[in-house]
Design an enzyme around this catalytic site. Sequence first.
Site, mmCIF file in Angstrom:
data_model
loop_
_atom_site.group_PDB
_atom_site.id
_atom_site.type_symbol
_atom_site.label_atom_id
_atom_site.label_comp_id
_atom_site.label_asym_id
_atom_site.label_seq_id
_atom_site.Cartn_x
_atom_site.Cartn_y
_atom_site.Cartn_z
ATOM 1 N N THR A 131 31.195 38.405 40.699
ATOM 2 C CA THR A 131 30.378 38.011 39.433
ATOM 3 C C THR A 131 30.010 39.324 38.925
ATOM 4 O O THR A 131 29.289 40.354 39.632
ATOM 5 C CB THR A 131 29.455 37.105 39.669
ATOM 6 O OG1 THR A 131 28.670 36.877 38.572
ATOM 7 C CG2 THR A 131 28.498 37.233 40.892
ATOM 8 N N ASP A 132 29.495 39.416 37.734
ATOM 9 C CA ASP A 132 29.113 40.543 36.997
ATOM 10 C C ASP A 132 27.422 40.310 37.226
ATOM 11 O O ASP A 132 26.729 41.223 37.165
ATOM 12 C CB ASP A 132 29.173 40.439 35.344
ATOM 13 C CG ASP A 132 28.779 39.175 34.752
ATOM 14 O OD1 ASP A 132 28.205 38.184 35.528
ATOM 15 O OD2 ASP A 132 28.797 39.132 33.339
ATOM 16 N N GLU A 133 27.026 39.277 37.749
ATOM 17 C CA GLU A 133 25.236 39.140 38.003
ATOM 18 C C GLU A 133 24.903 39.948 38.893
ATOM 19 O O GLU A 133 23.731 40.239 39.553
ATOM 20 C CB GLU A 133 25.191 37.624 38.413
ATOM 21 C CG GLU A 133 25.571 36.659 37.274
ATOM 22 C CD GLU A 133 25.113 35.191 37.398
ATOM 23 O OE1 GLU A 133 23.973 34.975 37.736
ATOM 24 O OE2 GLU A 133 25.839 34.556 36.601
ATOM 25 N N TYR A 156 21.333 33.656 44.305
ATOM 26 C CA TYR A 156 22.799 33.441 44.111
ATOM 27 C C TYR A 156 23.374 35.131 43.901
ATOM 28 O O TYR A 156 24.224 35.375 44.822
ATOM 29 C CB TYR A 156 23.265 32.769 42.782
ATOM 30 C CG TYR A 156 24.608 33.034 42.394
ATOM 31 C CD1 TYR A 156 25.607 32.590 43.158
ATOM 32 C CD2 TYR A 156 24.921 33.494 41.060
ATOM 33 C CE1 TYR A 156 26.849 32.823 42.679
ATOM 34 C CE2 TYR A 156 26.058 33.978 40.880
ATOM 35 C CZ TYR A 156 27.075 33.465 41.530
ATOM 36 O OH TYR A 156 28.736 33.531 41.032
ATOM 37 N N LYS A 160 26.017 37.080 46.706
ATOM 38 C CA LYS A 160 27.398 37.665 46.077
ATOM 39 C C LYS A 160 27.288 39.344 46.354
ATOM 40 O O LYS A 160 28.515 39.548 46.803
ATOM 41 C CB LYS A 160 27.482 37.340 44.603
ATOM 42 C CG LYS A 160 27.915 35.828 44.243
ATOM 43 C CD LYS A 160 29.146 35.309 45.066
ATOM 44 C CE LYS A 160 30.499 35.786 44.406
ATOM 45 N NZ LYS A 160 31.418 35.045 45.186
HETATM 46 P P1 NAD Z 1 32.529 25.947 41.742
HETATM 47 O O1 NAD Z 1 31.155 25.766 42.200
HETATM 48 O O2 NAD Z 1 33.199 25.266 40.647
HETATM 49 O O3 NAD Z 1 33.685 26.121 42.888
HETATM 50 C C1 NAD Z 1 33.231 26.454 44.425
HETATM 51 C C2 NAD Z 1 34.237 25.834 45.132
HETATM 52 O O4 NAD Z 1 34.081 26.420 46.616
HETATM 53 C C3 NAD Z 1 34.260 24.348 45.324
HETATM 54 O O5 NAD Z 1 35.411 23.851 45.450
HETATM 55 C C4 NAD Z 1 33.369 23.985 46.649
HETATM 56 O O6 NAD Z 1 33.721 22.912 47.598
HETATM 57 C C5 NAD Z 1 33.880 25.190 47.465
HETATM 58 N N1 NAD Z 1 33.056 25.632 48.603
HETATM 59 C C6 NAD Z 1 31.963 25.762 48.486
HETATM 60 N N2 NAD Z 1 31.116 26.216 49.808
HETATM 61 C C7 NAD Z 1 32.514 26.052 50.613
HETATM 62 C C8 NAD Z 1 32.411 26.295 52.046
HETATM 63 N N3 NAD Z 1 31.586 26.468 52.597
HETATM 64 N N4 NAD Z 1 33.604 26.171 52.385
HETATM 65 C C9 NAD Z 1 34.864 26.154 51.712
HETATM 66 N N5 NAD Z 1 34.759 25.786 50.420
HETATM 67 C C10 NAD Z 1 33.301 25.853 49.596
HETATM 68 O O7 NAD Z 1 32.398 27.568 41.454
HETATM 69 P P2 NAD Z 1 33.274 28.702 40.441
HETATM 70 O O8 NAD Z 1 32.625 28.551 38.951
HETATM 71 O O9 NAD Z 1 34.746 27.957 40.050
HETATM 72 O O10 NAD Z 1 33.420 29.899 40.873
HETATM 73 C C11 NAD Z 1 34.427 30.304 41.909
HETATM 74 C C12 NAD Z 1 34.134 31.827 42.351
HETATM 75 O O11 NAD Z 1 34.057 32.807 41.344
HETATM 76 C C13 NAD Z 1 33.007 32.002 42.976
HETATM 77 O O12 NAD Z 1 32.984 33.001 44.061
HETATM 78 C C14 NAD Z 1 31.829 32.578 41.817
HETATM 79 O O13 NAD Z 1 30.945 33.449 42.427
HETATM 80 C C15 NAD Z 1 33.026 33.432 41.093
HETATM 81 N N6 NAD Z 1 32.624 33.807 39.817
HETATM 82 C C16 NAD Z 1 32.224 32.499 38.760
HETATM 83 C C17 NAD Z 1 31.862 32.656 37.442
HETATM 84 C C18 NAD Z 1 31.642 31.400 36.745
HETATM 85 O O14 NAD Z 1 31.429 31.809 35.455
HETATM 86 N N7 NAD Z 1 31.667 30.203 37.010
HETATM 87 C C19 NAD Z 1 32.009 33.864 36.799
HETATM 88 C C20 NAD Z 1 32.363 35.061 37.608
HETATM 89 C C21 NAD Z 1 32.460 34.932 39.195
HETATM 90 P P1 TYD Z 2 24.607 29.044 33.617
HETATM 91 O O1 TYD Z 2 25.772 28.187 32.968
HETATM 92 O O2 TYD Z 2 24.001 28.538 34.794
HETATM 93 O O3 TYD Z 2 25.272 30.333 34.135
HETATM 94 P P2 TYD Z 2 24.731 31.532 34.605
HETATM 95 O O4 TYD Z 2 23.036 31.167 34.971
HETATM 96 O O5 TYD Z 2 25.533 32.136 35.799
HETATM 97 O O6 TYD Z 2 24.782 32.633 33.474
HETATM 98 O O7 TYD Z 2 23.715 29.473 32.299
HETATM 99 C C1 TYD Z 2 24.165 30.122 31.315
HETATM 100 C C2 TYD Z 2 22.835 30.526 30.463
HETATM 101 O O8 TYD Z 2 22.227 29.364 29.741
HETATM 102 C C3 TYD Z 2 21.773 31.020 31.169
HETATM 103 O O9 TYD Z 2 21.072 31.944 30.476
HETATM 104 C C4 TYD Z 2 20.632 30.051 31.786
HETATM 105 C C5 TYD Z 2 21.066 29.121 30.374
HETATM 106 N N1 TYD Z 2 20.836 27.596 30.606
HETATM 107 C C6 TYD Z 2 20.123 26.873 29.840
HETATM 108 O O10 TYD Z 2 19.501 27.303 28.676
HETATM 109 N N2 TYD Z 2 19.987 25.533 30.025
HETATM 110 C C7 TYD Z 2 20.524 25.138 31.115
HETATM 111 O O11 TYD Z 2 20.401 23.718 31.105
HETATM 112 C C8 TYD Z 2 21.490 25.845 31.875
HETATM 113 C C9 TYD Z 2 22.115 24.994 32.864
HETATM 114 C C10 TYD Z 2 21.453 27.128 31.633
#
Ligand code: NAD
Ligand code: TYD
Length: 350
Positions: A131-133, A156, A160
């Site tokens: 992630t960019d975070e 988090y 990561k």
């Molecule tokens: P998500 O929470 O929707 O899905 C995570 C999946 O991992 C779920 O299916 C869960 O059951 C599985 N999981 C969790 N713990 C586990 C374990 N111990 N063993 C096996 N499986 C397990 O997450 P997402 O939003 O799809 O993100 C997927 C990946 O992409 C993550 O690594 C996250 O850090 C990265 N990412 C997400 C975003 C975003 O905006 N959502 C952006 C950049 C990177």
């Molecule tokens: P989120 O979807 O949790 O992603 P991330 O924290 O990984 O960026 O949140 C996106 C942005 O929205 C973040 O600045 C937090 C804000 N946010 C709210 O204002 N209200 C909410 O209920 C949630 C879940 C997030």
Amino acid sequence: MKTILITGGAGFIGSHVVRRFVKKYPQYKILNLDKLTYAGNLANLRDIENEPNYGFIKADIVDAERMNQIFRENNVESVIHLAAESHVDRSISNPMEFIFTNIIGTVNLLNAARIAWQDKMEDKRFYHISTDEVYGSLGETGTFLETTAYDPRSPYSASKASSDHLVRAYFHTYKLPVVISNCSNNYGPFQFPEKLIPLSINNIRNNKPIPIYGKGENIRDWLFVEDHANAIDLIFHEGKNGETYNIGGNNEWTNISLILLLCKIMDRKLGRADGTSEKLITYVKDRAGHDLRYAIDSTKIQHELGWKPSLQFEEGLDKTVDWYLENEEWMNNITSGDYQKYYENQYVKR
Ligand code: NAD
Ligand code: TYD
């Protein structure tokens, strides 16, 4: 048949990656490894679950011996590692799950790959999705480059960042053929409604308050999930070992301006008078340590691999809203039970 292990394939981004690979590459066997936590949902993959090149393994990446066994028994040749605890607010209330899954789970997979591939690494690949975070929080200007120093600020992002460091350490120490990408905020179908966009769509649909942290001035860069899956496909096939690729939408929005746009789209789709949904906006206590701004410079992947985002945000958001409105049952199934408890703890009791 080349076997690719995709971890976290039942989650949001993972399900899009699994679907893409199963459909596009019949010559690969796609093994989806997922623990099925609250965020994992096999209903996300109903349309491809009977395909001959797809298989599912329910397992926890924290279980080291099980990971070794899975590599041994399935002749795993590549890994695309998405399994993670992914929600910042949950990492604030319960950091240990993030340490176990995101750090120890990643090391278990690295070890399993190292053991299984020790005699022949050349045609293997361990692709870690990050992630960019990990880069921390920006002020009003600037963007994250692949060379930006890590400065994670939530449990988090720290977990990561830690896993990214370990993946790179295995490249340098053991010559494990790794590649990493760091992407900005994704949105689209199948995202669990704890994240801002699906949570807001669901609340607007049900006439419930839309909780905005602080003043709504925090900025995120948003990318449609299928554009991320496309980038993952490119990096998996053409990325260079040991390299990192930043992926972003070049699409920054303050949370409040994003929610105002979403409210307009929802009013139109639900046949409500313009301005109706906006009235649901409710400012709530800010997230602890809330990162102000993320922005990605994705020049490297654009120049080296020819990737670029395909959708404008308005178009992507429109498609996303349509999907959630057409899939009420999917939403209703996951917002019953435990979700209610999470929601009350997060938004009511504080
Ligand atoms: P998500 O929470 O929707 O899905 C995570 C999946 O991992 C779920 O299916 C869960 O059951 C599985 N999981 C969790 N713990 C586990 C374990 N111990 N063993 C096996 N499986 C397990 O997450 P997402 O939003 O799809 O993100 C997927 C990946 O992409 C993550 O690594 C996250 O850090 C990265 N990412 C997400 C975003 C975003 O905006 N959502 C952006 C950049 C990177
Ligand atoms: P989120 O979807 O949790 O992603 P991330 O924290 O990984 O960026 O949140 C996106 C942005 O929205 C973040 O600045 C937090 C804000 N946010 C709210 O204002 N209200 C909410 O209920 C949630 C879940 C997030």
